[in-house]
Design an enzyme around this catalytic site. Structure first.
Site, mmCIF file in Angstrom:
data_model
loop_
_atom_site.group_PDB
_atom_site.id
_atom_site.type_symbol
_atom_site.label_atom_id
_atom_site.label_comp_id
_atom_site.label_asym_id
_atom_site.label_seq_id
_atom_site.Cartn_x
_atom_site.Cartn_y
_atom_site.Cartn_z
ATOM 1 N N ASP A 114 66.876 49.531 41.514
ATOM 2 C CA ASP A 114 67.980 49.071 40.481
ATOM 3 C C ASP A 114 68.569 48.470 41.392
ATOM 4 O O ASP A 114 69.705 48.688 42.402
ATOM 5 C CB ASP A 114 68.925 50.435 39.597
ATOM 6 C CG ASP A 114 67.577 50.990 38.687
ATOM 7 O OD1 ASP A 114 66.791 50.413 37.792
ATOM 8 O OD2 ASP A 114 68.239 52.825 39.280
ATOM 9 N N ASP A 142 64.331 49.234 47.399
ATOM 10 C CA ASP A 142 65.148 49.807 46.082
ATOM 11 C C ASP A 142 64.587 49.176 44.182
ATOM 12 O O ASP A 142 64.208 47.314 45.120
ATOM 13 C CB ASP A 142 66.669 49.889 46.133
ATOM 14 C CG ASP A 142 67.318 50.540 45.150
ATOM 15 O OD1 ASP A 142 67.141 51.306 44.763
ATOM 16 O OD2 ASP A 142 68.180 49.111 45.056
HETATM 17 P P1 B16 Z 1 68.232 58.051 37.047
HETATM 18 P P2 B16 Z 1 67.899 52.769 43.616
HETATM 19 C C1 B16 Z 1 69.276 54.494 41.572
HETATM 20 O O1 B16 Z 1 68.361 53.379 41.469
HETATM 21 C C2 B16 Z 1 70.982 53.772 40.950
HETATM 22 O O2 B16 Z 1 71.253 52.679 41.370
HETATM 23 C C3 B16 Z 1 71.309 54.794 40.334
HETATM 24 O O3 B16 Z 1 72.645 53.946 39.778
HETATM 25 C C4 B16 Z 1 71.167 55.330 39.509
HETATM 26 O O4 B16 Z 1 72.356 57.242 39.663
HETATM 27 C C5 B16 Z 1 70.228 56.295 40.045
HETATM 28 O O5 B16 Z 1 68.833 55.681 40.580
HETATM 29 C C6 B16 Z 1 69.584 57.497 39.049
HETATM 30 O O6 B16 Z 1 68.843 56.766 38.720
HETATM 31 O O7 B16 Z 1 69.270 58.261 36.324
HETATM 32 O O8 B16 Z 1 67.331 56.275 36.019
HETATM 33 O O9 B16 Z 1 67.178 58.775 37.974
HETATM 34 O O10 B16 Z 1 69.469 51.969 42.864
HETATM 35 O O11 B16 Z 1 67.841 54.340 43.772
HETATM 36 O O12 B16 Z 1 66.508 52.549 42.493
HETATM 37 MG MG MG Z 2 70.004 49.578 44.125
#
Ligand code: B16
Ligand code: MG
Length: 219
Positions: A11, A9
């Protein structure tokens, strides 16, 4: 257990962008008159941008048309990208780059499985794009975690079976996605929050690949 693939993953596992997402969602929520705290943010980890907005709208009993929703998502994203702009290679979380080097050395295929549509931009800032054999992110998905689509597409792109592949996740929704997809799942963070994972570690600072595999041996 010897894994043939490992899907990270982004984030919360490779880099801590959760605080930037939090600040940006909180500002938008407040503009909408909806309260938003750390606990709300916890539930949005791994959840797509559109599903995150829907969560906030539900919380505030708000119904908006689709053009307004698109405008609000663009606004949140612009704020998020402004905050994330300062990310640099030294912001990769402790132990992550060493772990990827070890995986490469061991011939393990490396994938990214992120809900974020900004994933490639963030990886570029970290100088990590070339470390991945396959990248699946929010731009390639129709379903958000906890649906397993992101990891199943990742395994397919890596050419490995889910059962031979480890998923590393910091979010409850992501752990559930990995389990549903038939992967072994290593949680990073709070063991209570991630209790569905096969094993949970606080971070990678002290762990090498062999130790990680041993943790999952009899799980
Ligand atoms: P974006 P991951 C996720 O990333 C985040 O944890 C989540 O908080 C966020 O809303 C989502 O990506 C979408 O992100 O707005 O940048 O498209 O943890 O799956 O890497
Ligand atoms: Mg994450």
């Amino acid at each position: 257990m010897r894994f043939k693939g490992c899907i990270f993953d982004l984030d919360g596992v490779i880099v801590d962008t959760a605080s930037h997402h939090f600040v940006a969602w909180k500002k938008l929520s407040e503009e909408l008159g909806v309260s938003f705290d750390e606990q709300d943010n916890e539930q949005l980890k791994g959840v797509s941008r559109v599903d995150s907005l829907e969560f906030i709208l539900r919380k505030g009993n708000l119904v908006l048309d689709s053009n307004t929703k698109l405008r609000l998502m663009d606004k949140k994203n612009a704020h998020y990208l402004g905050l994330a702009d300062q990310i640099q290679p030294s912001d990769a979380l402790p132990g992550i780059v060493d772990l990827m080097d070890e995986l490469k050395e061991a011939g393990v295929r490396i994938g990214l499985g992120s809900s974020s549509k900004n994933a490639e931009q963030i990886l570029e800032k970290l100088n990590l794009i070339s470390a991945f054999d396959a990248i699946v992110d929010g731009n390639h998905l129709t379903l958000s975690k906890p649906d397993p689509e992101v990891f199943l597409k990742g395994a397919l792109a890596l050419g490995v079976e889910p059962a031979d592949c480890l998923v590393i996740e910091d979010a409850r929704a992501g752990v559930e996605a990995g389990i549903t997809g038939g992967f072994r799942v290593l949680g990073v963070g709070n063991a209570d929050e991630l209790n569905q994972a096969h094993a949970v570690v606080p971070g990678f600072g002290e762990l090498n690949w062999n130790e990680i595999q041993n943790l999952l041996l009899h799980k």
